[in-house]
Design a protein around this motif. Sequence first.
Motif, PDB file in Angstrom:
ATOM      1  N   SER A 153      20.089  22.495   3.430  1.00  0.00           N
ATOM      2  CA  SER A 153      20.130  22.240   5.028  1.00  0.00           C
ATOM      3  C   SER A 153      20.390  20.827   5.674  1.00  0.00           C
ATOM      4  N   GLU A 154      19.930  19.772   4.897  1.00  0.00           N
ATOM      5  CA  GLU A 154      20.270  18.509   5.260  1.00  0.00           C
ATOM      6  C   GLU A 154      21.645  18.152   4.754  1.00  0.00           C
ATOM      7  N   ARG A 163      23.915  19.593   7.762  1.00  0.00           N
ATOM      8  CA  ARG A 163      23.506  19.045   8.903  1.00  0.00           C
ATOM      9  C   ARG A 163      24.482  17.683   8.712  1.00  0.00           C
TER      10      ARG A 163
END
Length: 154
Positions: free
Chosen positions: A105-106, A109
């Motif tokens: 997820s990071e 992002r």
Amino acid sequence: MLASFYRILCIFLLLSFSASAWCAPARKRPAPATVDVMMLSDLHFDPFYDPAKFSELQHSPTTEWPAILSRPDSATRVTTFSELQRACGVRGTDSPWPLVSASLSEARRQQASPLFVTVSGDLLAHGFNCKFHKLDPAGTPAENSAFASKTVLF
């Protein structure tokens, strides 16, 4: 004597032109274009982190794995996982699902639209084959391979 003069003149001219080339202001080159890419390595995902979930993972399609792995840990997770690690001679802890999920997820992002993603390897947990056979002693090499493939696919 005339030949020496021409030789000296040629040397002088060569040195003059080379010196002027070295001292001339550098031409500005355009900045190179950048390309957004994603490089992932050493994920070491451990689907055995909660051994109580292994059988369900083994018999479920990978589309169901996020739900299975996101459930709370079993009451025996710490004990059975420690025993599994010890039995397979694995030190340290590889990446459980919450860590892999948060890392991906990071990464998304930070780089939402990379041109390409490179995954350089080390996808499976240390002692993967041993852990599989400890949790499924009757498991065949083909079943072990199939579970490893599902894990990589996931």
